[in-house]
Scaffold this motif. Structure first.
Motif, short mmCIF file in Angstrom:
data_model
loop_
_atom_site.label_atom_id
_atom_site.label_comp_id
_atom_site.label_asym_id
_atom_site.label_seq_id
_atom_site.Cartn_x
_atom_site.Cartn_y
_atom_site.Cartn_z
N ASP A 100 0.84 -1.19 0.00
CA ASP A 100 0.00 0.00 0.00
C ASP A 100 0.88 1.25 0.00
OD1 ASP A 100 -2.07 -1.77 0.17
OD2 ASP A 100 -2.82 -1.09 2.12
N GLY A 101 0.52 2.21 -0.84
CA GLY A 101 1.23 3.48 -0.88
C GLY A 101 2.60 3.43 -1.52
N ALA A 102 2.93 2.32 -2.22
CA ALA A 102 4.29 2.16 -2.76
C ALA A 102 4.50 2.89 -4.07
CB ALA A 102 4.59 0.67 -2.96
N LEU A 103 3.43 3.26 -4.75
CA LEU A 103 3.55 3.78 -6.12
C LEU A 103 3.17 5.25 -6.21
CD1 LEU A 103 1.72 0.78 -7.81
CD2 LEU A 103 4.18 1.18 -7.81
N ASP A 104 3.73 5.91 -7.22
CA ASP A 104 3.30 7.28 -7.53
C ASP A 104 2.10 7.28 -8.46
OD1 ASP A 104 5.50 9.18 -6.38
OD2 ASP A 104 6.56 7.48 -7.25
N ALA A 105 1.96 6.22 -9.26
CA ALA A 105 0.84 6.17 -10.19
C ALA A 105 0.54 4.73 -10.58
CB ALA A 105 1.15 6.98 -11.45
N VAL A 106 -0.75 4.43 -10.73
CA VAL A 106 -1.22 3.21 -11.38
C VAL A 106 -2.01 3.63 -12.60
CG1 VAL A 106 -2.73 1.20 -11.23
CG2 VAL A 106 -1.31 1.83 -9.27
N VAL A 107 -1.63 3.11 -13.75
CA VAL A 107 -2.35 3.39 -14.98
C VAL A 107 -2.80 2.06 -15.57
CG1 VAL A 107 -1.15 5.54 -15.44
CG2 VAL A 107 -0.20 3.40 -16.32
#
Length: 291
Positions: A100-107
């Motif tokens: 959780d919270g590991a990414l700057d963006a999911v596309v």
């Protein structure tokens, strides 16, 4: 009619049927997101053959770009076609293997409507990004914006009334602006924007349009694969007669996708609400973590 097949596994067949248009819309989508969106760790959920992953990696600003897809065949095709700046993992786009919270963006490109629980998937994507992180996707406008598919299904129904039940325009009501907006807002995302993206689909001639429908890749080709030979010929000729063919034999149509984006609220709260506690035997505890 033989048993209908609906598969998304073979990269080469997908490329000719849909991949060539997927790359065009992926480039437009990344431009729509803007240079300032998701420049750190970015994940492409349901990456297919890697069109969106490649477009995101080509921007050169992300620290890491990873594509995930359940199809090992698609992942293999993506690894062979996308520059080494991106990585790929065989995994479920509806249950991302990240903290959780590991990414700057999911596309996500052209995958959302094929997931069994789009609401759960988007909620998971929202949890996977940091506060302020981006969640964005696009889907084809099957109801009226995909010119060559609209022509195909109209011809199919004229030949075989039962084909109406298979038309993606009716099967995927999510692929419209308001359902997408509601899905993003329902996942707790804010600053939600929905916009159309249109790309040209130019076919060199009728065989260039028709032959990909013989691949068995996707709903329409799966329908064609299940037809008897006589019905398939009648469908082919009905489609040929319905298309706007130019004097040189080429066919120019338009494909429209609906794009949606939103952000996880600042402040660190779970945008999708309380989650089920993981039990010791929960398989999610044992999956590979990407980031």
């Amino acid at each position: 009619m033989r048993e209908r097949r609906e598969v998304w596994t073979a990269g080469e067949a997908y490329e000719r049927y849909m991949g060539r248009w997927s790359r065009l819309v992926a480039e437009e989508f990344v431009g729509w997101l803007g240079e300032g969106d998701g420049g750190g760790y970015r994940l492409d959920a349901g990456c297919g053959t890697g069109a969106l992953t490649a477009a995101a990696a080509a921007r050169g600003r992300a620290r890491a770009v990873v594509g995930v897809d359940r199809s090992a065949g698609f992942v293999a095709a993506a690894r062979g076609a996308v520059p080494a700046a991106a990585g790929f993992v065989v995994a479920d786009a509806g249950a991302l293997p990240v903290r959780d919270g590991a990414l700057d963006a999911v596309v996500s490109g052209l995958a959302l409507n094929f997931l069994p629980r789009p609401d759960a998937a988007v909620a998971g994507w929202a949890r996977a990004v940091r506060p302020g992180g981006l969640v964005a996707a696009y889907v084809w406008d099957y109801a009226g914006g995909m010119g060559f598919l609209r022509c195909f299904w109209d011809a199919a129904v004229a030949v075989d009334r039962s084909a109406a039940a298979l038309d993606e325009g009716g099967r995927f009501p999510l692929c419209r602006p308001e359902p997408l907006r509601a899905l993003w807002s329902g996942a707790g995302l804010v600053d939600v924007v929905v916009a159309p993206i249109e790309v040209p689909t130019v076919f060199s001639g009728f065989p260039d349009l028709w032959e990909p429908f013989l691949s068995g890749q996707g709903p329409a080709p799966g329908y064609v694969a299940a037809l008897d030979a006589d019905t398939r010929v009648r469908l082919r000729e009905a489609l040929r007669a319905a298309l706007p063919v130019r004097p040189d034999g080429s066919i120019t149509l338009t494909a429209r996708a609906w794009a949606v984006r939103g952000r996880r609220p600042e402040g660190g709260t779970d945008p999708a609400g309380p989650r089920r506690a993981q039990r010791p035997d929960d398989p999610r505890r044992h999956r590979t973590t990407v980031l």
